[in-house]
Design a protein around this motif. Structure first.
Motif, PDB file in Angstrom:
ATOM      1  N   UNK A 118      37.799  48.463  34.522  1.00 48.28           N
ATOM      2  CA  UNK A 118      36.364  48.580  34.285  1.00 48.28           C
ATOM      3  C   UNK A 118      35.594  47.600  35.160  1.00 48.28           C
ATOM      4  N   UNK A 119      34.415  48.021  35.552  1.00 51.91           N
ATOM      5  CA  UNK A 119      33.482  47.165  36.271  1.00 51.91           C
ATOM      6  C   UNK A 119      32.151  47.269  35.541  1.00 51.91           C
ATOM      7  N   UNK A 143      37.579  47.033  44.531  1.00 56.46           N
ATOM      8  CA  UNK A 143      36.633  46.434  43.564  1.00 56.46           C
ATOM      9  C   UNK A 143      36.338  45.000  43.984  1.00 56.46           C
ATOM     10  N   UNK A 144      37.393  44.252  44.328  1.00 53.90           N
ATOM     11  CA  UNK A 144      37.200  42.870  44.785  1.00 53.90           C
ATOM     12  C   UNK A 144      36.369  42.844  46.065  1.00 53.90           C
ATOM     13  N   UNK A 145      36.571  43.820  46.918  1.00 55.51           N
ATOM     14  CA  UNK A 145      35.810  43.921  48.173  1.00 55.51           C
ATOM     15  C   UNK A 145      34.315  44.128  47.877  1.00 55.51           C
ATOM     16  N   UNK A 146      34.017  44.973  46.908  1.00 58.59           N
ATOM     17  CA  UNK A 146      32.619  45.205  46.517  1.00 58.59           C
ATOM     18  C   UNK A 146      31.970  43.937  45.972  1.00 58.59           C
ATOM     19  N   UNK A 147      32.767  43.035  45.431  1.00 56.87           N
ATOM     20  CA  UNK A 147      32.225  41.811  44.838  1.00 56.87           C
ATOM     21  C   UNK A 147      32.089  40.677  45.854  1.00 56.87           C
ATOM     22  N   UNK A 148      32.591  40.883  47.077  1.00 52.56           N
ATOM     23  CA  UNK A 148      32.422  39.874  48.118  1.00 52.56           C
ATOM     24  C   UNK A 148      30.956  39.794  48.527  1.00 52.56           C
ATOM     25  N   UNK A 149      30.523  38.609  48.807  1.00 52.15           N
ATOM     26  CA  UNK A 149      29.148  38.434  49.273  1.00 52.15           C
ATOM     27  C   UNK A 149      29.151  38.190  50.758  1.00 52.15           C
TER      28      UNK A 149
END
Length: 184
Positions: A43-44, A178-184
């Motif tokens: 889940x996100x 998902x982790x990639x989407x959370x990178x800034x």
């Protein structure tokens, strides 16, 4: 007539046993399994985006791609292609995958593409790729997202799952994306 009544009674009994009692028993047992038998969801922000053990299709350049699927990622139809390495159709399909991969990754040579990036798994639903399969995609993903390659490479290394005792190192593609989407 006596035999027909016995057969009808037996049929009704079997239907009740296997169409009602058995499924309800399995459902009751599943309530004690993780996530009440609904699978290991990811889940996100409170929204289910996928399952940890089932591969999903990613084909946009700004995401890491997983293994090809012989069943187009249809979890209801898990299966391999059943074509061996001497099958001409299979070889043509793998070559087409290689060609497609090279078009989007022009900086690679054919010999640098790991087999898991162009061959489907036995189930057709493998959620993991090799770290090498992820690392060869770093340049494409970093360029598409306008991120430093080193940052994306570090993410791949961080998301790599090392075996506890035996086995091969893997990267779960959904978790990585998902982790990639959370990178800034």
């Amino acid at each position: 007539m006596k035999n027909i009544i016995s057969i009808i009674k037996f049929t009704v009994l079997i239907v009740i046993l296997f169409a009602v009692i058995y499924p309800l028993t399995i459902l009751a047992i599943a309530q004690f399994a993780p996530n009440q038998g609904k699978g290991e969801t990811i889940s996100v922000n409170g929204k289910v985006v996928g399952y940890q053990k089932i591969g999903q299709k990613f084909d946009k350049v700004n995401y890491f791609w997983g293994r090809p699927s012989a069943v187009d990622y249809n979890a209801a139809g898990s299966a391999g292609s059943n074509k061996g390495p001497s099958n001409a159709d299979y070889l043509a399909q793998v070559q087409k995958r290689i060609d497609t991969f090279l078009v989007v990754h022009p900086y690679l040579k054919k010999s640098e593409i790991p087999a898991d990036m162009v061959t489907a798994s036995g189930s057709g639903l493998d959620p993991n790729i090799s770290p090498q399969g992820a690392l060869i995609q770093v340049k494409r993903v970093a360029d598409a997202r306008k991120l430093p390659e080193e940052k994306v490479k570090q993410l791949v290394e961080k998301m790599s799952n090392k075996p506890k005792v035996m086995g091969t190192e893997t990267v779960n593609v959904l978790e990585l994306n998902i982790a990639l989407d959370q990178l800034k």
